[in-house]
Design an enzyme around this catalytic site. Sequence first.
Site, PDB file in Angstrom:
ATOM      1  N   MET A   1      -9.193  -0.609  -4.276  1.00  7.45           N
ATOM      2  CA  MET A   1      -9.250  -1.477  -5.435  1.00  7.45           C
ATOM      3  C   MET A   1      -7.861  -2.027  -5.721  1.00  7.45           C
ATOM      4  O   MET A   1      -6.872  -1.326  -5.599  1.00  7.45           O
ATOM      5  CB  MET A   1      -9.751  -0.683  -6.642  1.00  7.45           C
ATOM      6  N   ASN A  63      -6.197   6.730  -9.796  1.00 13.89           N
ATOM      7  CA  ASN A  63      -7.339   5.862 -10.035  1.00 13.89           C
ATOM      8  C   ASN A  63      -8.470   6.213  -9.069  1.00 13.89           C
ATOM      9  O   ASN A  63      -8.889   7.371  -9.036  1.00 13.89           O
ATOM     10  CB  ASN A  63      -6.959   4.379 -10.071  1.00 13.89           C
ATOM     11  N   ASP A  64      -8.968   5.281  -8.297  1.00 11.42           N
ATOM     12  CA  ASP A  64     -10.245   5.425  -7.603  1.00 11.42           C
ATOM     13  C   ASP A  64     -10.417   6.742  -6.849  1.00 11.42           C
ATOM     14  O   ASP A  64      -9.535   7.153  -6.073  1.00 11.42           O
ATOM     15  CB  ASP A  64     -10.404   4.316  -6.562  1.00 11.42           C
ATOM     16  N   PRO A  65     -11.599   7.387  -6.988  1.00 11.62           N
ATOM     17  CA  PRO A  65     -11.958   8.455  -6.058  1.00 11.62           C
ATOM     18  C   PRO A  65     -12.298   7.842  -4.699  1.00 11.62           C
ATOM     19  O   PRO A  65     -13.023   6.850  -4.632  1.00 11.62           O
ATOM     20  CB  PRO A  65     -13.189   9.095  -6.708  1.00 11.62           C
ATOM     21  N   SER A 124      -8.352   1.682  -1.466  1.00  8.83           N
ATOM     22  CA  SER A 124      -9.560   2.501  -1.475  1.00  8.83           C
ATOM     23  C   SER A 124     -10.387   2.391  -0.201  1.00  8.83           C
ATOM     24  O   SER A 124     -10.252   1.438   0.577  1.00  8.83           O
ATOM     25  CB  SER A 124     -10.423   2.117  -2.680  1.00  8.83           C
TER      26      SER A 124
END
Length: 575
Positions: A1, A63-65, A124
Amino acid sequence: MDMAKFLPVLLCLFSLCVAVQASHKVYPEFQSLHSEKTSQSIETLNLIQRTGYHFQPPRHWINDPNGPMYYNGLYHLFYQYNPKGAVWGNIVWAHSVSKDLINWEPLEPAIYPTDHFDINGCWSGSATILPGNKPVILYTGIDPKNRQVQNYAIPKNYSDPYLREWVKPKDNPIVDPDRSVNASAFRDPTTAWYGKDGLWRIVVGSKRKHRGIAYLYRSRDFVHWVKAKHPLHSKHKTGMWECPDFFPVSLNGKNGVDTSFDGPDIKYVLKVSLDLTRYEYYTVGQYHQGIDRYVPDNTSVDGWSGLRYDYGNFYASKTFFDVDKNRRILWGWANESDIAQHDVAKGWAGIQTIPRELWLDSSGKQLIQWPIEELETLRGDKVQIKNHKLKMREQIEIKGITAIQADVDVTFLLPSSLDSAEQFDPSWVNAQDVCALKGIKVEGGVGPFGLFTLASENLKEYTPVFFRIFKAPQKHVVLMCSDARSSSVRSGLYKPSFAGFVDVDLTDRKLSLRSLIDHSVVESFGAGGKTCITSRVYPTFTSLNDAHLFAFNYGKESITIERLNAWSMKRPQIN
């Protein structure tokens, strides 16, 4: 992302900043912001705001997994992480492992920028388990020209269950944007699935002008990928599709199915994170494998007004199939709603929400989500209330637990007649607008009723999570809100009235609510997980005992608490 373009929004905190300029620039000056003076000391901020049982590293920005998976007896979670500060930048793939998805052991980062294909960023992606039990990571790299390309990494030692070290082969990138693809908007490859024709397939999120696109790529060897003639799916006027996720769900019960499962009695889910709205949307539909096209059912709205996993602070989610327990698990990121200076002062920003089991509702129209059962191992002291009638404008305090770190599960019994419910206006299409209009201070017929979470004793601060019932021609409309407007007396915070409608049958007159309360986050699950809302809030408590929990009814009709169970929650052993 792409968080670089989101950074200006973070810094102005959604206030009057309306223009977000696309950029891949790192802002090094924000890696060392000076702490500003606040009404709470840094020690108090960390004591009150840092979560107790949600996943977050000791320090810095997350942030993003990315690429969650189960491998050789361990759950692996990779996530976007800044090892140098509490704002976005310097992103690496951090790595933690667990035996139960609750207690986590941190390891060294798995991926960080080193080569020409990712020198400007490792963004990501996903993980796939190949035949022979061999995991592989797909991720987006930013090259020297700031083009977004797709790369892969493999474990250095497959016999190591911790998978501590990862190798990025020199034949990267394996997916390069051709001239028809916007190279500045081409990211977040999905978990791959394997077809009957012997080809692997992945989806990469993108856009063309205002059309969101899920580009489809095929490969026989997982290294050489060819773009399909047509996308898996696209939709006009939706903007950039980030963090796409595509997977099958069973029509028969809660069990999950592998991403490559190709059998009877399944539907498919396509989820995308919309860069323009910062919300996630999903549809349920059919995957036509012969032509590699996904078509949403006519019961799924395809666009901004569609279904969401979560109607609150929840983004960049990723699912994986847990082969050990035959279930599909959902991870999501909940960003801070505080100003960047406070994040830097605290030294951390961002959490992962509690992992959720996910399955298709019996109607086949929407997904159900519920916190994983392992979370219950953290339950401590318990209180219970049964058959308590809440009269008009009545509230009762739930005592005997630690209200700042709790798990509350309540079933409300509605009055025998709902004739006094307010009339629903068909122009109310946005639930959040309705919640803002009809907050708890506006008396209704049936509702508002629910919980005051993270409340001060005098209710100067509180985050209400509640329902409101409306009359409509076909069936009653149920509104669920998690309203942060009264969550803190501090100014400068993002305090929205998050809300979603709940598609539920009220024939049995029952409506359930479960809220996971953890210092600065409230995750709520309405009607058994049909509608979920996550809020980040920052009350100005000075001690853990300042937090209180109430059940309330501010409607004209009495509401009965048929059953309420509440537990203090313990901290995981490792986090």
